[in-house]
Design a protein around this motif. Structure first.
Motif, mmCIF file in Angstrom:
data_model
loop_
_atom_site.group_PDB
_atom_site.id
_atom_site.type_symbol
_atom_site.label_atom_id
_atom_site.label_comp_id
_atom_site.label_asym_id
_atom_site.label_seq_id
_atom_site.Cartn_x
_atom_site.Cartn_y
_atom_site.Cartn_z
ATOM 1 N N GLU A 21 0.715 -1.494 -0.064
ATOM 2 C CA GLU A 21 0.896 0.219 0.254
ATOM 3 C C GLU A 21 0.669 1.365 0.178
ATOM 4 O OE1 GLU A 21 -2.460 2.095 3.292
ATOM 5 O OE2 GLU A 21 -3.155 -0.562 2.889
ATOM 6 N N LEU A 22 1.499 1.975 -0.892
ATOM 7 C CA LEU A 22 1.121 3.020 -1.141
ATOM 8 C C LEU A 22 0.332 4.806 -0.380
ATOM 9 C CD1 LEU A 22 3.770 5.131 -2.122
ATOM 10 C CD2 LEU A 22 2.718 5.075 -4.198
ATOM 11 N N GLN A 23 1.199 5.104 1.171
ATOM 12 C CA GLN A 23 1.129 5.817 1.691
ATOM 13 C C GLN A 23 1.402 7.469 1.827
ATOM 14 O OE1 GLN A 23 0.718 4.835 5.751
ATOM 15 N NE2 GLN A 23 -0.945 2.869 5.506
ATOM 16 N N THR A 24 -0.273 8.324 1.817
ATOM 17 C CA THR A 24 0.681 10.015 1.641
ATOM 18 C C THR A 24 0.474 9.886 2.642
ATOM 19 O OG1 THR A 24 -1.178 10.533 0.405
ATOM 20 C CG2 THR A 24 0.406 9.703 -0.447
ATOM 21 N N TYR A 25 0.658 11.388 3.530
ATOM 22 C CA TYR A 25 0.593 12.016 4.025
ATOM 23 C C TYR A 25 1.036 13.674 4.737
ATOM 24 C CZ TYR A 25 1.185 8.236 6.436
ATOM 25 O OH TYR A 25 1.515 6.402 6.312
ATOM 26 N N THR A 26 0.088 14.349 5.188
ATOM 27 C CA THR A 26 -0.203 15.377 5.006
ATOM 28 C C THR A 26 1.972 16.344 5.757
ATOM 29 O OG1 THR A 26 -1.262 16.232 6.035
ATOM 30 C CG2 THR A 26 -2.203 16.890 4.571
ATOM 31 N N ASP A 27 1.713 15.784 6.450
ATOM 32 C CA ASP A 27 3.420 16.348 7.107
ATOM 33 C C ASP A 27 3.702 15.309 7.433
ATOM 34 O OD1 ASP A 27 5.210 16.514 8.899
ATOM 35 O OD2 ASP A 27 3.720 18.043 10.671
ATOM 36 N N LEU A 28 4.710 14.303 5.850
ATOM 37 C CA LEU A 28 6.131 13.691 6.096
ATOM 38 C C LEU A 28 6.755 13.455 7.161
ATOM 39 C CD1 LEU A 28 6.802 10.859 4.515
ATOM 40 C CD2 LEU A 28 7.680 12.585 3.010
ATOM 41 N N GLU A 29 7.138 14.111 7.627
ATOM 42 C CA GLU A 29 8.560 14.298 8.347
ATOM 43 C C GLU A 29 8.070 14.069 9.888
ATOM 44 O OE1 GLU A 29 11.507 17.728 10.820
ATOM 45 O OE2 GLU A 29 10.834 18.377 8.534
ATOM 46 N N GLN A 30 7.031 14.291 10.576
ATOM 47 C CA GLN A 30 5.833 13.806 11.509
ATOM 48 C C GLN A 30 5.716 12.362 11.653
ATOM 49 O OE1 GLN A 30 2.535 15.725 12.899
ATOM 50 N NE2 GLN A 30 1.814 14.750 14.348
ATOM 51 N N ALA A 31 5.258 12.056 10.174
ATOM 52 C CA ALA A 31 4.861 10.701 10.293
ATOM 53 C C ALA A 31 6.228 9.605 9.884
ATOM 54 C CB ALA A 31 3.721 10.404 8.487
ATOM 55 N N ASN A 33 9.044 10.361 11.342
ATOM 56 C CA ASN A 33 9.067 9.967 13.172
ATOM 57 C C ASN A 33 8.512 9.124 13.520
ATOM 58 O OD1 ASN A 33 11.616 12.341 12.948
ATOM 59 N ND2 ASN A 33 10.152 13.515 13.273
ATOM 60 N N VAL A 34 6.896 8.736 13.943
ATOM 61 C CA VAL A 34 6.376 8.379 14.235
ATOM 62 C C VAL A 34 6.617 6.832 13.676
ATOM 63 C CG1 VAL A 34 3.816 7.233 14.640
ATOM 64 C CG2 VAL A 34 4.576 9.902 14.961
ATOM 65 N N LEU A 35 6.840 6.281 12.637
ATOM 66 C CA LEU A 35 6.713 4.992 11.702
ATOM 67 C C LEU A 35 8.367 5.042 12.100
ATOM 68 C CD1 LEU A 35 4.872 5.823 8.664
ATOM 69 C CD2 LEU A 35 4.124 4.301 10.198
ATOM 70 N N ASP A 36 8.948 5.718 11.751
ATOM 71 C CA ASP A 36 10.158 5.336 12.542
ATOM 72 C C ASP A 36 11.169 4.387 13.584
ATOM 73 O OD1 ASP A 36 11.262 5.783 9.962
ATOM 74 O OD2 ASP A 36 12.810 7.926 10.730
ATOM 75 N N ARG A 37 9.882 5.075 14.507
ATOM 76 C CA ARG A 37 10.000 4.646 16.071
ATOM 77 C C ARG A 37 9.621 3.203 16.298
ATOM 78 N NH1 ARG A 37 8.733 10.132 17.436
ATOM 79 N NH2 ARG A 37 6.776 9.523 17.661
ATOM 80 N N PHE A 38 8.103 3.178 15.494
ATOM 81 C CA PHE A 38 7.785 2.096 15.251
ATOM 82 C C PHE A 38 8.152 0.886 14.531
ATOM 83 C CE2 PHE A 38 4.232 -0.738 13.105
ATOM 84 C CZ PHE A 38 3.661 -1.471 14.244
ATOM 85 N N GLU A 39 8.687 1.292 13.624
ATOM 86 C CA GLU A 39 9.624 -0.104 12.698
ATOM 87 C C GLU A 39 11.217 0.120 13.855
ATOM 88 O OE1 GLU A 39 7.981 -1.994 10.895
ATOM 89 O OE2 GLU A 39 6.624 -0.814 9.285
ATOM 90 N N ARG A 40 10.832 1.012 14.635
ATOM 91 C CA ARG A 40 12.485 0.583 15.608
ATOM 92 C C ARG A 40 13.364 0.203 14.557
ATOM 93 N NH1 ARG A 40 12.187 -5.043 17.791
ATOM 94 N NH2 ARG A 40 14.005 -4.562 18.426
#
Length: 85
Positions: A21-31, A33-40
């Motif tokens: 799935e290709l996801q897009t975000y209005t605030d990529l940097e914030q997204a 940061n959250v995903l990086d922590r989740f994915e370790r």
């Protein structure tokens, strides 16, 4: 792409396709940061820029790739030849 017994996939470098799935975000940097922590990121996964083919054409997108390919076998990863997790 491999299915790990813990219940999530492990994408590794190689030939072939992985479907997702290709996801897009209005605030990529914030997204990210959250995903990086989740994915370790830096421990279990690395975030890499890759080319993505869609019905509308090609683009670049971030992908979380399993950081240690040797660990896939050690963790009992099962290859998914279709590329669809």
């Amino acid at each position: 792409i491999y299915s790990l017994p813990v219940g999530y996939p492990a994408v590794v470098a190689g030939d072939g396709y992985v479907y997702g799935e290709l996801q897009t975000y209005t605030d990529l940097e914030q997204a990210l940061n959250v995903l990086d922590r989740f994915e370790r990121v830096g421990e279990e996964y690395d975030r890499v820029l890759c080319r993505v083919d869609t019905e509308e054409g090609s683009c670049s997108a971030w992908l979380y790739r399993f950081a240690n390919e040797a660990m896939v076998d050690e963790r009992g990863g099962q290859l998914i030849p279709t590329g669809r997790y």
